[in-house]
Design a protein around this motif. Structure first.
Motif, PDB file in Angstrom:
ATOM      1  N   ASP A   1      -2.071  -1.972 -11.393  1.00 32.78           N
ATOM      2  CA  ASP A   1      -2.923  -1.726 -10.189  1.00 32.78           C
ATOM      3  C   ASP A   1      -4.230  -2.540 -10.127  1.00 32.78           C
ATOM      4  O   ASP A   1      -5.333  -2.157 -10.759  1.00 32.78           O
ATOM      5  N   HIS A   2      -4.124  -3.626  -9.413  1.00 33.53           N
ATOM      6  CA  HIS A   2      -5.384  -4.551  -9.469  1.00 33.53           C
ATOM      7  C   HIS A   2      -5.898  -4.918  -8.500  1.00 33.53           C
ATOM      8  O   HIS A   2      -5.750  -6.196  -8.056  1.00 33.53           O
ATOM      9  N   SER A   3      -6.496  -4.287  -7.478  1.00 35.35           N
ATOM     10  CA  SER A   3      -7.322  -4.580  -6.473  1.00 35.35           C
ATOM     11  C   SER A   3      -8.531  -4.797  -7.175  1.00 35.35           C
ATOM     12  O   SER A   3      -8.915  -4.377  -8.266  1.00 35.35           O
ATOM     13  N   PRO A   4      -9.254  -5.718  -6.785  1.00 37.24           N
ATOM     14  CA  PRO A   4     -10.988  -5.829  -7.515  1.00 37.24           C
ATOM     15  C   PRO A   4     -11.688  -4.664  -7.605  1.00 37.24           C
ATOM     16  O   PRO A   4     -12.170  -4.624  -8.723  1.00 37.24           O
ATOM     17  N   LYS A   5     -11.746  -3.715  -6.728  1.00 33.18           N
ATOM     18  CA  LYS A   5     -12.528  -2.579  -6.928  1.00 33.18           C
ATOM     19  C   LYS A   5     -11.925  -1.506  -7.975  1.00 33.18           C
ATOM     20  O   LYS A   5     -12.505  -1.091  -8.947  1.00 33.18           O
ATOM     21  N   ALA A   6     -10.313  -1.610  -7.955  1.00 33.19           N
ATOM     22  CA  ALA A   6      -9.765  -0.657  -9.050  1.00 33.19           C
ATOM     23  C   ALA A   6     -10.072  -1.306 -10.415  1.00 33.19           C
ATOM     24  O   ALA A   6     -10.150  -0.500 -11.254  1.00 33.19           O
ATOM     25  N   ALA A   7     -10.168  -2.661 -10.670  1.00 30.60           N
ATOM     26  CA  ALA A   7     -10.098  -3.159 -11.809  1.00 30.60           C
ATOM     27  C   ALA A   7     -11.509  -3.108 -12.224  1.00 30.60           C
ATOM     28  O   ALA A   7     -11.787  -2.881 -13.659  1.00 30.60           O
ATOM     29  N   LEU A   8     -12.428  -3.265 -11.477  1.00 29.62           N
ATOM     30  CA  LEU A   8     -13.994  -2.908 -11.942  1.00 29.62           C
ATOM     31  C   LEU A   8     -14.210  -1.233 -12.513  1.00 29.62           C
ATOM     32  O   LEU A   8     -14.777  -1.376 -13.383  1.00 29.62           O
ATOM     33  N   ARG A   9     -13.658  -0.576 -11.663  1.00 29.42           N
ATOM     34  CA  ARG A   9     -13.744   0.885 -12.014  1.00 29.42           C
ATOM     35  C   ARG A   9     -12.910   1.144 -13.430  1.00 29.42           C
ATOM     36  O   ARG A   9     -13.329   1.812 -14.497  1.00 29.42           O
ATOM     37  N   ALA A  10     -11.861   0.198 -13.649  1.00 31.50           N
ATOM     38  CA  ALA A  10     -11.170   0.648 -15.159  1.00 31.50           C
ATOM     39  C   ALA A  10     -11.475   0.018 -16.093  1.00 31.50           C
ATOM     40  O   ALA A  10     -11.022   0.302 -17.533  1.00 31.50           O
ATOM     41  N   ILE A  11     -12.302  -1.263 -16.157  1.00 27.14           N
ATOM     42  CA  ILE A  11     -12.861  -1.975 -17.219  1.00 27.14           C
ATOM     43  C   ILE A  11     -13.700  -0.996 -18.142  1.00 27.14           C
ATOM     44  O   ILE A  11     -14.526  -0.520 -17.678  1.00 27.14           O
ATOM     45  N   PRO A  12     -13.388  -0.984 -19.443  1.00 25.54           N
ATOM     46  CA  PRO A  12     -14.124  -0.107 -20.608  1.00 25.54           C
ATOM     47  C   PRO A  12     -15.502  -0.823 -20.810  1.00 25.54           C
ATOM     48  O   PRO A  12     -15.498  -1.648 -21.432  1.00 25.54           O
ATOM     49  N   ARG A  13     -16.384  -0.334 -20.183  1.00 28.55           N
ATOM     50  CA  ARG A  13     -17.610  -0.990 -20.044  1.00 28.55           C
ATOM     51  C   ARG A  13     -18.484  -1.044 -21.382  1.00 28.55           C
ATOM     52  O   ARG A  13     -19.132  -1.841 -21.990  1.00 28.55           O
ATOM     53  N   ASP A  14     -17.750  -0.139 -22.458  1.00 26.51           N
ATOM     54  CA  ASP A  14     -18.336  -0.338 -23.755  1.00 26.51           C
ATOM     55  C   ASP A  14     -17.877  -1.231 -24.760  1.00 26.51           C
ATOM     56  O   ASP A  14     -18.441  -1.548 -25.555  1.00 26.51           O
ATOM     57  N   ALA A  15     -16.667  -1.933 -24.168  1.00 33.07           N
ATOM     58  CA  ALA A  15     -16.150  -2.924 -24.871  1.00 33.07           C
ATOM     59  C   ALA A  15     -16.691  -4.377 -24.418  1.00 33.07           C
ATOM     60  O   ALA A  15     -16.466  -5.317 -25.076  1.00 33.07           O
ATOM     61  N   PHE A  16     -17.031  -4.468 -23.310  1.00 34.59           N
ATOM     62  CA  PHE A  16     -17.459  -5.605 -22.728  1.00 34.59           C
ATOM     63  C   PHE A  16     -18.955  -5.787 -22.517  1.00 34.59           C
ATOM     64  O   PHE A  16     -19.739  -4.885 -22.141  1.00 34.59           O
ATOM     65  N   ASP A  17     -19.607  -7.108 -22.441  1.00 33.97           N
ATOM     66  CA  ASP A  17     -20.941  -7.473 -22.052  1.00 33.97           C
ATOM     67  C   ASP A  17     -21.002  -7.969 -20.752  1.00 33.97           C
ATOM     68  O   ASP A  17     -22.182  -7.903 -19.871  1.00 33.97           O
ATOM     69  N   PHE A  18     -19.972  -8.748 -20.225  1.00 32.48           N
ATOM     70  CA  PHE A  18     -20.150  -9.119 -19.061  1.00 32.48           C
ATOM     71  C   PHE A  18     -18.409  -8.939 -18.301  1.00 32.48           C
ATOM     72  O   PHE A  18     -17.766  -8.622 -18.940  1.00 32.48           O
ATOM     73  N   ILE A  19     -18.720  -9.212 -16.895  1.00 32.52           N
ATOM     74  CA  ILE A  19     -17.468  -8.976 -16.057  1.00 32.52           C
ATOM     75  C   ILE A  19     -17.524 -10.469 -15.223  1.00 32.52           C
ATOM     76  O   ILE A  19     -18.640 -10.617 -14.534  1.00 32.52           O
ATOM     77  N   TRP A  20     -16.674 -11.339 -15.408  1.00 35.89           N
ATOM     78  CA  TRP A  20     -16.667 -12.677 -14.615  1.00 35.89           C
ATOM     79  C   TRP A  20     -15.325 -12.644 -13.552  1.00 35.89           C
ATOM     80  O   TRP A  20     -14.379 -12.724 -14.004  1.00 35.89           O
ATOM     81  N   MET A  21     -15.946 -12.633 -12.491  1.00 31.53           N
ATOM     82  CA  MET A  21     -14.969 -12.678 -11.206  1.00 31.53           C
ATOM     83  C   MET A  21     -14.680 -14.070 -10.777  1.00 31.53           C
ATOM     84  O   MET A  21     -15.836 -14.581 -10.247  1.00 31.53           O
ATOM     85  N   ILE A  22     -13.555 -14.716 -10.649  1.00 30.83           N
ATOM     86  CA  ILE A  22     -13.464 -16.104 -10.076  1.00 30.83           C
ATOM     87  C   ILE A  22     -12.538 -15.940  -8.933  1.00 30.83           C
ATOM     88  O   ILE A  22     -11.380 -15.660  -9.184  1.00 30.83           O
ATOM     89  N   ASP A  23     -13.026 -16.257  -7.851  1.00 30.24           N
ATOM     90  CA  ASP A  23     -12.236 -16.339  -6.590  1.00 30.24           C
ATOM     91  C   ASP A  23     -11.384 -15.095  -6.527  1.00 30.24           C
ATOM     92  O   ASP A  23     -10.137 -14.955  -5.971  1.00 30.24           O
TER      93      ASP A  23
END
Length: 526
Positions: free
Chosen positions: A464-486
């Protein structure tokens, strides 16, 4: 004695070899979909032992598998000239090597280079190559050269020497990529069958002798059994998807423009049809029967073999190459031969010119998007989300693995590397990323794409990968940045806990605010 026409002369053969590489000369990185992902793996391959950053995320262990062609060349060239230049030079070499193979085959079959070779050259830039299947494409170039040598030894009646030489040749080809070895087997078997029939053997004897001749190519079968058994066998499925196969034929030259690419395929189909109905043209059985066998293989082969996707689609450009290369004018010196040469030259230059423009556009887009890397510290973990528009766009999605430049240039982590049992030597060891660990997690879909998929399937898209759903699902403790391309259906603005540090009209880089606390509402099951 017949004088060589202009398309047979050495200077023109050299021109064909050189011009075939033209689309790849300008781009900084070959604008082929999967190439940045491969380059990320190569960076880990070369630098893992002395990079603490890469050691946080990856493991790499050498093993003998049928998918190592470019990997081994990079192992040699990378320390000398760097990963990016090494990959560019290797990829640039693939089209010229393929042309050499086509020329050799043509000379052995026709006794000269026919004008139809110019209709074959543009199919080097087919769907598989543009997708970035570089080990496969390299192995296909080697397979065509090996097939030319196979024909030369048969024409010289050096069958014993052929059997001895093709034992190691088949193994080297298998190591480059197993599909190239399989292609050589199909071509060699079918041409040997024709040779046996031409020498007067009946069908039964011809089949038996052809199978016996194939024994010199059989050693990789043992390597295959060792490689693709047990846990690394991989899935083989998706049989007889006829609509998908028909699409693969129409999309054989898929690059950027639907009408232009379809027109190229249509022109080749017209030529092939003319060779069947026009009495001024004829076809060599030594290439026509291999083409028929390739076509039968294409239609019975599943779309996924041992976990490798698009297995059947990879044969489509080769089918067109052998089909048009088999065509010749019945009588030498006729005006039709020269007309065919001029038409072939125009077709080749127009197609390669279109590829050159398309690749230049892709390179400009990539350079613009990659300016985001200046804002990413070394060793950072970046969740990359790239737009996927399903069938809404014809252009190849060349942005889907740009996240790997985080690995290539920043020694960091991006979630766009792929993992398939036995297919790659790279292993991702970053459990904190949970679902966002490999390339399955990088795609985000338009609302129309998701709605359409839900209509025709019992379940929505696999993830389930609408942009907003993906942003909510990303484990933010594991990542420093989110890079969205097109990203589709998305406004480039700040979000809770996400600070924009770079943006363009079609991409944005967020720094994750580690102090922000939000409720966990993940629609994705880990």
């Amino acid at each position: 004695m017949r004088h060589a026409d202009w398309w047979e002369r050495r200077w023109f053969c050299a021109f064909l070899i050189i011009v075939s590489a033209t689309p790849l000369l300008w781009p900084q990185t070959p604008p082929l979909v999967d190439v940045p992902g491969h380059m990320g793996r190569f960076r880990v391959q070369l630098d893992l032992d002395h990079s603490e950053h890469l050691q946080r995320y990856f493991e790499f262990n050498w093993a003998l598998i049928g998918n190592l062609g470019v990997d081994l060349l990079v192992e040699f060239l990378g320390p000398l000239i760097g990963v990016e230049l090494a990959v560019k030079l290797i990829v640039i070499a693939i089209p010229p090597l393929t042309v050499v193979g086509l020329m050799w085959i043509a000379r052995e079959i026709h006794g000269r280079v026919p004008p139809t070779i110019m209709f074959a050259v543009p199919f080097i830039y087919g769907y598989p190559f543009n997708f970035g299947f570089i080990n496969f494409s390299l192995s296909l170039a080697f397979a065509l050269i090996a097939f030319g040598y196979w024909l030369r030894l048969a024409n010289s009646a050096k069958l014993g020497l052929r059997a001895a030489l093709f034992l190691p040749i088949s193994c080297l080809l298998w190591i480059t990529h197993a599909f190239g070895w399989g292609v050589l087997g199909l071509l060699a078997f079918s041409s040997e069958l024709v040779r046996q029939r031409d020498e007067g053997s009946d069908w039964r004897s011809s089949l038996l002798r052809s199978v016996l001749a194939m024994s010199s190519l059989g050693l990789p079968l043992l390597l295959m059994l060792l490689w693709r058994t047990g846990a690394v066998a991989g899935e083989t499925d998706q049989f007889f998807h006829i609509l998908a196969k028909l699409f693969a034929l129409v999309a054989t030259l898929r690059d950027r423009w639907l009408i232009w690419d379809s027109f190229g395929v249509g022109a080749a189909v017209v030529l092939i049809g003319a060779s069947i109905f026009d009495k001024r043209l004829e076809r060599s059985r030594k290439l026509t029967i291999p083409t028929v066998i390739l076509a039968v293989t294409f239609f019975i082969m599943p779309a996924r073999v041992f976990g490798s996707a698009y297995a059947d689609m990879r044969l489509a450009p080769l089918m067109f190459m052998t089909a048009v290369l088999a065509i010749r004018v019945r009588c030498d010196g006729l005006t039709g031969d020269r007309w065919l040469a001029w038409l072939g030259l125009a077709f080749m230059l127009l197609r390669l010119g279109g590829n050159t423009i398309s690749f230049a556009i892709a390179d400009l887009d990539a350079r613009r998007w990659l300016t985001a890397l200046a804002h990413i510290p070394k060793g950072s973990a970046v969740a990359t989300l790239t737009g996927d528009y399903c069938s809404e766009r014809w252009a190849m999605p060349r942005h889907t693995h740009l996240g790997s430049f985080v690995v290539i240039r920043r020694e960091g982590f991006s979630n766009d590397q792929w993992q398939a049992a036995g297919a790659q030597l790279l292993r991702i060891n970053y459990p904190k990323a949970r679902y966002f660990v490999d390339d399955r997690s990088t795609f985000i879909y338009s609302d129309a794409c998701i709605a359409h998929t839900e209509e025709i399937s019992e379940r929505p898209l696999e993830y389930d990968h609408s942009p907003k759903a993906a942003l909510r699902a990303i484990p933010r403790d594991a990542f420093d940045f989110i890079w969205m391309i097109d990203p589709p259906d998305y406004k480039m603005r700040a979000r809770p806990g996400l600070v924009p540090v770079w943006r363009t009209h079609d991409a944005i880089l967020y720094r994750i605010d580690k102090t922000f606390v939000a409720p966990v509402r993940s629609p994705i099951t880990d």
